[in-house]
Design a protein around this motif. Structure first.
Motif, PDB file in Angstrom:
ATOM      1  N   SER A   1       0.822  -1.214   0.000  1.00  0.00           N
ATOM      2  CA  SER A   1       0.000   0.000   0.000  1.00  0.00           C
ATOM      3  C   SER A   1       0.855   1.263   0.000  1.00  0.00           C
ATOM      4  O   SER A   1       1.924   1.308   0.617  1.00  0.00           O
ATOM      5  CB  SER A   1      -0.912   0.004   1.233  1.00  0.00           C
ATOM      6  N   ARG A   2       0.352   2.270  -0.674  1.00  0.00           N
ATOM      7  CA  ARG A   2       0.946   3.607  -0.575  1.00  0.00           C
ATOM      8  C   ARG A   2      -0.097   4.614  -0.110  1.00  0.00           C
ATOM      9  O   ARG A   2       0.078   5.818  -0.245  1.00  0.00           O
ATOM     10  CB  ARG A   2       1.529   4.029  -1.928  1.00  0.00           C
ATOM     11  N   SER A   3      -1.186   4.099   0.451  1.00  0.00           N
ATOM     12  CA  SER A   3      -2.226   4.917   1.052  1.00  0.00           C
ATOM     13  C   SER A   3      -2.116   4.795   2.569  1.00  0.00           C
ATOM     14  O   SER A   3      -2.156   3.680   3.111  1.00  0.00           O
ATOM     15  CB  SER A   3      -3.613   4.462   0.589  1.00  0.00           C
ATOM     16  N   TYR A   4      -1.977   5.912   3.247  1.00  0.00           N
ATOM     17  CA  TYR A   4      -1.832   5.884   4.702  1.00  0.00           C
ATOM     18  C   TYR A   4      -3.065   5.278   5.371  1.00  0.00           C
ATOM     19  O   TYR A   4      -2.946   4.424   6.260  1.00  0.00           O
ATOM     20  CB  TYR A   4      -1.591   7.302   5.215  1.00  0.00           C
TER      21      TYR A   4
END
Length: 423
Positions: A306-309
């Protein structure tokens, strides 16, 4: 029955005391790791901090389990507490006199690691003694939830003490966290052996080989030992030190963003433990342990990629929930399936994989992270757990089809009819 273990006369105090001791354990980590880094800036010493905590579990869990089978478990837990206190006092003296050296750190870290290893097997025998076989799933799950709370609150208190009174006073104050449990163990009449008052088998070094030879006779124990060993080796304790790196990748390098990441797994574990207890009666089986290990691994894989917090936080919460359920279910199976006179030895054997193999997770993850990057390394570890879980699930299904099942299922379910069941 909802929160069944809390109805046992001596369990509540034991649960509170154990949670406080785990809080003290992690409070000490928070302060000492900070001081070691500020003093020496040594990655090698940071790596040794992890190894020294888990290596005693790897090499001594079975002998320590044999001692739990033989002696009063209250005194063994108190010995663990004394070692924790001795380590805290030792750190405090060295901080106050400004004489801390790397070799001091190694010795105190080893003392702390042995304290943790001594605690594990007698703690499990005490739970069984207090609640009996029917209450073990609830007792193990609630204790795991309480210990997770300690892991969550301990570092927070440690950080507060660092910023208010400083590391020296803070580490001395940490001693207070251990005292309630030490005192309570003088009050409770439970010894870890009251319920099983039969002959106790003498402890020998040969127990290590003998127990490992006997484990395959209990397929459910063997399955969860391999499963928890896989979880410990491929992810284990290696994820937490990598979270600052993930914070940067996710665009939240500030302290608040990192704090949310580091607490998300613990929050998921606490919520899942309370929820399962609120639901009530839960069947413990190897398939449940494997299934929730898969949930844990998939969640870690999502987090790694993931690169979404927001998605990463959710993934860590789910991972924490899955990890608590698979670990507590596995421990329940060991408790209920092991022979009564050698329960401590089998608990120790399970601890050798679930705790001891975590010593290898830091090395494995460090090598992988250096070679292919942090995200890819964590994703590879998650895939490793999935492969182990898939192989074990196939074995369980094959055995279930090969062995006739009883018409009426017992309350506690294991995945092999040859395993002894505790009624």
């Amino acid at each position: 029955m909802r929160f069944a273990a809390l109805r046992a006369p001596w369990y509540k105090g034991y649960w509170i005391g154990g949670s406080l001791m785990m809080g003290g354990d992690n409070l000490e980590h928070a302060i000492t790791y900070w001081v070691m880094w500020q003093t020496f800036h040594s990655p090698l010493l940071a790596g040794l901090a992890v190894l020294t905590h888990w290596l005693p579990h790897l090499f001594f869990s079975i002998p320590l389990g044999a001692l739990a089978d033989r002696f009063d478990c209250r005194r063994l837990v108190q010995l663990s507490g004394l070692l924790f206190i001795s380590a805290s006092v030792g750190w405090g003296v060295l901080f106050a006199t400004h004489t801390l050296q790397p070799w001091h750190c190694v010795i105190l870290l080893l003392v702390h690691g042995f304290a943790s290893a001594i605690w594990k097997a007698p703690d499990q025998l005490m739970l069984y003694d207090m609640v009996g076989p029917e209450g073990v799933p609830s007792a193990v799950r609630l204790m795991a939830t309480g210990l997770t709370l300690g892991q969550l609150v301990g570092p927070a208190i440690g950080a507060l003490l660092l910023t208010t009174v400083g590391p020296t006073v803070g580490i001395f104050l940490n001693v207070i966290m251990y005292l309630p449990f030490m005192i309570y163990l003088f009050i409770t009449p439970m010894t870890g052996h009251v319920r099983d008052a039969g002959r106790r088998v003498a402890a020998h070094w040969s127990d290590i080989v003998q127990v490992l030879r006997d484990v395959p006779r209990y397929p459910s124990i063997l399955v969860v030992m391999i499963l928890q060993g896989g979880v410990a080796l491929f992810i284990g304790a290696a994820l937490m030190p990598l979270l600052p790196e993930f914070g940067g990748l996710l665009g939240v390098p500030d302290g608040a963003g990192y704090a949310v990441l580091i607490s998300s797994m613990a929050a998921g574990a606490v919520v899942s433990g309370i929820t399962l207890e609120a639901v009530g009666r839960i069947r413990a089986s190897a398939r449940v342990a494997i299934g929730t290990a898969v949930v844990f691994a998939v969640a870690i894989l999502v987090f790694a990629l993931s690169r979404s917090y927001a998605l990463s936080v959710v993934a860590l919460v789910v991972a924490g929930a899955g990890n608590l359920i698979t670990a507590s279910t596995s421990q329940t199976i060991v408790q209920l399936t092991a022979p009564a006179d050698r329960r401590g030895r089998f608990v120790g054997a399970a601890g050798m994989t679930s705790n001891g193999f975590q010593a290898g997770s830091g090395i494995l993850m460090g090598v992988l992270a250096g070679a292919i990057g942090v995200s890819a390394a964590v994703a590879t570890g998650a895939v490793g757990i999935l492969l182990v879980a898939a192989a074990l699930f196939a074995v369980v299904i094959v055995r279930r089809r090969a062995i006739p099942r009883p018409v009426t299922a017992p309350v506690i379910v294991v995945d092999d009819a040859a395993d002894p069941l505790v009624e």
